[in-house]
Design a protein around this motif. Structure first.
Motif: not given
Length: 231
Positions: A96-97, A110-114, A209
């Protein structure tokens, strides 16, 4: 060792902090801070090369990839593979990155949300031929974390160090925290030497996290491999 350290730190001010000791990290990660960029030398044409190196989702669904060293490996579920045959390295990252530009690095996701959940890879020239040429593993890693990864307001801790050998190439992977007032991130780093280059992969997450993501990110750190460059 001194000349290599100076090269790594050529764009950042070195910090001398007290030596830290290897500590067994508890399951609930203590406060930690991701290092400011290790500043491993700026590289050009990152975006174009990254787009060419990325495997499409359809191809990855087959679970097989080929690297410059001409071997195939299964891509685990929920991961994708980044293979840069031109620069001689590959690694897995969470599916998902998304890729992004990280100053001074050759590739990054990178993570799209974090945003603090990310992986990046950089390399610099070196005359050394093996990571063991850096000296004893514990001393070399303490030096990196203390004097290169840590910013002046950060206190480093190293929790674990491991060496692995794949296809005759040695890799050091270690877990560390960099603590600063009010915030923190934990990280794994993998370093290796080959092709006349000193490679570094760093994968990080926010301290809050880390306990949930640690095993997932360890897969990323352990997946890093270098391959011989072809003419």
């Amino acid at each position: 060792m001194a000349s290599l350290q100076n090269l790594i730190c050529s764009v950042s001010k070195q910090l001398v902090v007290p030596n830290c000791a290897v500590t067994a990290k508890p399951n609930g990660a203590p406060p930690s801070v991701v290092a400011a960029s290790s500043k491993e030398g700026s590289l050009n044409d990152k975006v174009t090369k990254r787009r060419l190196a990325l495997f499409g989702a359809g191809a990855l669904a087959t679970g097989l990839l080929k690297t410059g060293s001409a071997f195939a490996e299964e891509v685990p579920k929920n991961y994708k593979s980044y293979v840069d045959a031109k620069d001689g390295y590959s690694y897995l990252y969470p599916a998902e990155w998304r890729d992004f530009d990280f100053l001074g690095h050759d590739s990054a996701f990178k993570d799209k949300n974090f945003a603090l959940q990310c992986v990046r890879v950089g390399f610099i020239p070196t005359e050394k031929t093996d990571v063991r040429d850096l000296g004893p593993m514990d001393e070399a890693i303490f030096n990196l974390v203390n004097n290169v990864y840590a910013a002046p307001n950060q206190i480093p801790s190293v929790y674990d160090m491991q060496e692995r050998t794949v296809d005759g190439k040695n890799y050091w992977t270690f877990e560390y925290d960099l603590e600063a007032p009010g915030y923190g991130v934990s990280a794994f780093a993998t370093v290796a030497i080959g092709n006349g280059r000193y490679y570094t992969l760093i994968v990080t997450a926010n301290e809050r996290r880390w306990s949930r993501l640690r095993n997932k990110l360890k897969v990323v750190a352990d997946s890093f491999k270098i391959s011989d460059l072809t003419a």
